[in-house]
Design a protein around this motif. Structure first.
Motif, short mmCIF file in Angstrom:
data_model
loop_
_atom_site.label_atom_id
_atom_site.label_comp_id
_atom_site.label_asym_id
_atom_site.label_seq_id
_atom_site.Cartn_x
_atom_site.Cartn_y
_atom_site.Cartn_z
N GLU A 109 0.83 -1.21 0.00
CA GLU A 109 0.00 0.00 0.00
C GLU A 109 0.86 1.25 0.00
O GLU A 109 0.54 2.24 -0.67
N LEU A 110 1.96 1.21 0.74
CA LEU A 110 2.87 2.35 0.75
C LEU A 110 3.43 2.63 -0.63
O LEU A 110 3.47 3.78 -1.09
N LEU A 111 3.85 1.56 -1.33
CA LEU A 111 4.35 1.73 -2.69
C LEU A 111 3.25 2.18 -3.64
O LEU A 111 3.48 2.99 -4.54
N ALA A 112 2.04 1.62 -3.42
CA ALA A 112 0.93 1.99 -4.30
C ALA A 112 0.61 3.47 -4.20
O ALA A 112 0.29 4.12 -5.20
N PHE A 113 0.70 4.02 -2.99
CA PHE A 113 0.43 5.43 -2.82
C PHE A 113 1.46 6.29 -3.56
O PHE A 113 1.15 7.36 -4.04
N ARG A 114 2.68 5.79 -3.66
CA ARG A 114 3.74 6.58 -4.30
C ARG A 114 3.83 6.30 -5.80
O ARG A 114 3.90 7.21 -6.60
N VAL A 115 3.83 5.02 -6.16
CA VAL A 115 4.03 4.64 -7.56
C VAL A 115 2.72 4.66 -8.35
O VAL A 115 2.67 5.06 -9.50
N GLY A 116 1.64 4.20 -7.70
CA GLY A 116 0.38 4.07 -8.41
C GLY A 116 -0.53 5.26 -8.29
O GLY A 116 -1.72 5.16 -8.59
N SER A 117 0.00 6.39 -7.84
CA SER A 117 -0.86 7.54 -7.59
C SER A 117 -1.52 8.06 -8.87
O SER A 117 -2.67 8.48 -8.86
N LYS A 118 -0.80 8.01 -9.98
CA LYS A 118 -1.37 8.54 -11.23
C LYS A 118 -2.54 7.70 -11.69
O LYS A 118 -3.57 8.23 -12.14
N ILE A 119 -2.39 6.37 -11.59
CA ILE A 119 -3.48 5.49 -12.02
C ILE A 119 -4.70 5.69 -11.12
O ILE A 119 -5.84 5.82 -11.59
N ALA A 120 -4.46 5.68 -9.81
CA ALA A 120 -5.57 5.83 -8.87
C ALA A 120 -6.24 7.19 -9.04
O ALA A 120 -7.46 7.32 -8.92
N GLN A 121 -5.44 8.22 -9.33
CA GLN A 121 -6.00 9.55 -9.47
C GLN A 121 -6.86 9.68 -10.71
O GLN A 121 -7.84 10.41 -10.73
N ARG A 122 -6.51 8.94 -11.76
CA ARG A 122 -7.33 8.97 -12.97
C ARG A 122 -8.69 8.33 -12.72
O ARG A 122 -9.68 8.69 -13.34
N LEU A 123 -8.72 7.36 -11.79
CA LEU A 123 -9.98 6.70 -11.46
C LEU A 123 -10.83 7.52 -10.51
O LEU A 123 -12.05 7.46 -10.54
N ILE A 158 -16.19 -0.53 -12.53
CA ILE A 158 -15.29 -1.15 -11.56
C ILE A 158 -16.03 -1.79 -10.39
O ILE A 158 -15.72 -2.92 -10.00
N PRO A 159 -17.03 -1.12 -9.77
CA PRO A 159 -17.76 -1.79 -8.67
C PRO A 159 -18.43 -3.08 -9.11
O PRO A 159 -18.43 -4.07 -8.37
N TYR A 160 -19.01 -3.10 -10.31
CA TYR A 160 -19.66 -4.32 -10.80
C TYR A 160 -18.63 -5.42 -11.03
O TYR A 160 -18.88 -6.60 -10.73
N ILE A 161 -17.48 -5.05 -11.59
CA ILE A 161 -16.43 -6.04 -11.83
C ILE A 161 -15.95 -6.64 -10.52
O ILE A 161 -15.76 -7.85 -10.39
N GLY A 162 -15.76 -5.78 -9.51
CA GLY A 162 -15.32 -6.26 -8.20
C GLY A 162 -16.34 -7.20 -7.57
O GLY A 162 -15.98 -8.23 -6.99
N ALA A 163 -17.62 -6.86 -7.69
CA ALA A 163 -18.68 -7.70 -7.11
C ALA A 163 -18.76 -9.04 -7.82
O ALA A 163 -18.89 -10.09 -7.17
N ILE A 164 -18.70 -9.03 -9.14
CA ILE A 164 -18.80 -10.28 -9.90
C ILE A 164 -17.58 -11.17 -9.64
O ILE A 164 -17.71 -12.39 -9.51
N ALA A 165 -16.40 -10.55 -9.55
CA ALA A 165 -15.19 -11.33 -9.26
C ALA A 165 -15.32 -12.03 -7.92
O ALA A 165 -14.97 -13.21 -7.78
#
Length: 350
Positions: A119-133, A254-261
């Protein structure tokens, strides 16, 4: 002689034919579809009712599902994962070192720290992806890191120092209200919430596969099947509530995909269990190693998510909760206790 017969078969296929256990093959195959339908309905219910205006339900119902689900997740980690994992890794079939050291708790601790690190890495490295969502309702669309910054630069371009300071102050106020970005906050609260629920989804799916395999290979099917139906429904309700409240675009899938998965993984695990039922010995050393390690790792993931993402963020660091009427806070805590209590009670049978 009796002790020898009662001793577990630590190697090879099961010691007795699969058909002698409770639950016919037809019932076990039908269980795949029953679990799929029940899990899908409870997980999709909060998402659909929140997104379809005609099906709107009171916000208090979403609060109940959310906090009830938090209790379910935490009780699942302790009572349905860590405790069984400790039993599996203490089996006499395993290497003697497993009798001398609490490996289940060690695996849970390691996975907890790994989850934190990811999660720490995700906050730093994945911030652009998460921010687009991340979706900002104040802007009517996706929230971008430099949205306010560009506006401030446009104001400052032909202004005096005083005007520039005023514009900077206004920018900070807007960021504060809209939970946007500052120089010291590279990831918005909305994107942070998305990452937190993603980690929760991973932990829940991870152990749901093991639940399905266990159900498909166990000789004591009927009671375990009933308990798992409720287990997956309670857990799905909590997960669905979290997915429905994600700050995403209104038409995001995304919520539907998460629920179905989530709804699919336990039936898939059950199908795998049925496929290997005649060669898989649930009391073997291999089964104890695999199930014990997976349960312990899943427990660590859900403990971190439940205590940090759900309890700490929702109750302690949530500004709305700090300023909410005491009665509402107490009600939400009681809802969480109800979820934990019911899930802990189910541990009596599975």
């Amino acid at each position: 002689m009796a002790d020898a017969e009662a001793a577990p078969a630590c190697h090879g296929p099961r010691s007795e034919p699969f058909e002698t256990g409770s639950g016919s093959i037809g019932l076990r195959i039908g269980a795949i579809f029953i679990l799929l339908a029940s899990s899908a309905l409870t997980t999709l219910f909060p998402i659909v009712t929140r997104r379809v205006p005609r099906l709107t339900i009171p916000s208090s119902a979403f609060d109940f599902a959310k906090y009830f689900g938090s209790g379910v997740i935490i009780a699942t980690a302790f009572m349905h994962l860590l405790e069984p994992g400790a039993d599996e890794l203490a089996s006499p079939c395993l290497n003697e070192n497993f009798q001398e050291y609490p490996f289940a708790f060690a695996f849970a601790m390691i996975s907890l720290f790994v989850t934190f690190f990811v999660e720490l890495l995700a906050f730093r490295v994945g911030s652009k992806i998460a921010q687009r969502l991340a979706y900002d309702p104040h802007q009517g669309g996706h929230h971008h890191a430099n949205a306010h910054g560009h506006d401030a630069q446009a104001v400052n371009g032909g202004s005096s120092p005083t005007a520039a300071m005023t514009a900077k102050g206004s920018e900070e106020d807007v960021n504060s209200v809209e939970k946007g970005f500052t120089k010291d906050q590279p990831l918005s609260a909305a994107a942070s919430e998305i990452l937190g629920v993603a980690i929760l989804e991973f932990g829940v799916i991870f152990h749901s596969v093991i639940i399905g395999i266990t159900l498909g290979t166990t000789s004591d099917f009927k009671i375990l099947f009933i308990v798992i139906i409720f287990h997956q429904m309670f857990e799905g309700l909590g997960l669905g509530a979290r997915l429905s409240l994600l700050p995403l675009a209104p038409k995001s899938l995304i919520p539907y995909i998460g629920a179905i998965a989530y709804a699919l993984v336990t039936p898939i695990g059950l199908a795998i269990g049925l496929g290997v039922r005649n060669t898989y010995n649930e009391e073997s050393a291999t089964a104890n190693y695999v199930t014990g390690i997976f349960d312990s790792v899943s427990a660590g993931i859900l403990l971190y998510t439940g205590l940090v993402e759900l309890l700490a963020h929702e109750f302690i660091f949530n500004e709305k909760m700090r300023t909410a009427p005491l009665g509402k806070v107490v009600l939400n805590v009681i809802e969480m206790f109800i979820g934990a209590g019911l899930m802990a009670l189910l541990a009596k049978w599975a």
